[in-house]
Design an enzyme around this catalytic site. Structure first.
Site: not given
Length: 278
Positions: A113-116
């Site tokens: 999941q690349t959304d920080p």
């Protein structure tokens, strides 16, 4: 922007725009996100470390989800940045688990999941559970890329300039024709990212002021970079920076090297080279 000269040559703005467009397209596909959430929920629930640290993913309600609507169980709590008011031990536990999860996603699952966004981590003060939400930006990473990138991270953790530069050229971060300014910036940027893993002792993310060093070499990259980085890096580095910034916000003090070491020791490299630890 490129024609006007407003975009620095080292930014490779066309790549940034293309990756951004691709991300927006997939993030608006809620049926895809349903499958992402189910997949990550299954992975989380099979990991003893995440289970023992009370990290959870809500169930998707598929009967109420469409390509325009995603419906899932309610996760009680508030955004995880509010945890900064808790005791040091709890903040350390959460920070350490977030670092572990980030490495697990990349080096083991190869699905991240690349959304920080901090809002994607929901902390329940009553139970100590951390809920993971919003998987529209989840993506897979190729095994070849992960093998090479793990070698770069381990070289950075050991301040091994030779291994870092060699692997960076192999993965096309560098062409081999860079000037000294660019080579120095690349080396020091890598070493800075590896700083929490330099030693097997607690690393104070906030007290170290690592965030001030993470952007020190941006100007050199924009002026002297000869080739765009691998496409995977655009989303990956955003997530890694987000994990560091969250640990800074929490004021977490984490012994991080042992986490990375375990991933390296257990990793099944398929690039024909020996494990860098063994």
């Amino acid at each position: 922007v490129t024609l006007t000269g407003l975009s620095p040559k080292g930014l490779f703005i066309e790549n940034v725009i293309r990756v951004g467009q691709d991300e927006l397209t997939v993030e608006c596909d809620y049926l895809r996100e349903v499958e992402n959430q189910k997949r990550i929920k299954d992975l989380v629930e099979r990991d003893p470390t995440l289970i023992s640290n009370r990290f959870v993913v809500p169930n998707v309600i598929e009967s109420l989800s469409t390509n325009q609507i995603l419906t899932s169980e309610y996760i009680p709590g508030g955004t995880i940045d509010k945890v900064s008011s808790l005791d040091q031990a709890e903040r350390n536990r959460i920070g350490r688990t977030i670092l572990y999860l980030t490495m697990k996603e990349l080096f083991d699952w190869r699905f991240m999941q690349t959304d920080p966004n901090w809002g994607n981590f929901i902390y329940d003060f009553g139970t100590g559970k951390t809920g993971l939400i919003d998987f529209g930006a989840a993506r897979e990473f190729d095994k070849t890329f992960v093998d090479g990138y793990l070698r770069i991270v381990w070289a950075s953790a050991n301040r091994d300039e030779k291994a870092l530069m060699l692997q960076s050229r192999k993965m096309n971060f560098l062409t081999g024709d860079e000037n000294e300014q660019m080579l120095h910036a690349h080396k020091m940027s890598g070493f800075t990212v590896g700083e929490p893993f330099w030693e097997e002792k607690p690393f104070d993310f906030k007290g170290s002021q690592i965030s001030t060093r993470m952007g020190e070499h941006t100007a050199a990259f924009l002026q002297h970079r000869l080739t765009p980085p691998p496409e995977e890096v655009y989303t990956l580095h955003r997530k890694l920076a987000g994990a560091y910034m969250l640990c800074i916000k929490l004021g977490a003090v984490v012994e991080s090297r042992s986490i990375l070491r375990e991933f390296v020791e257990k990793h099944d490299f398929e690039d024909g080279l020996p494990n860098p630890i063994n």
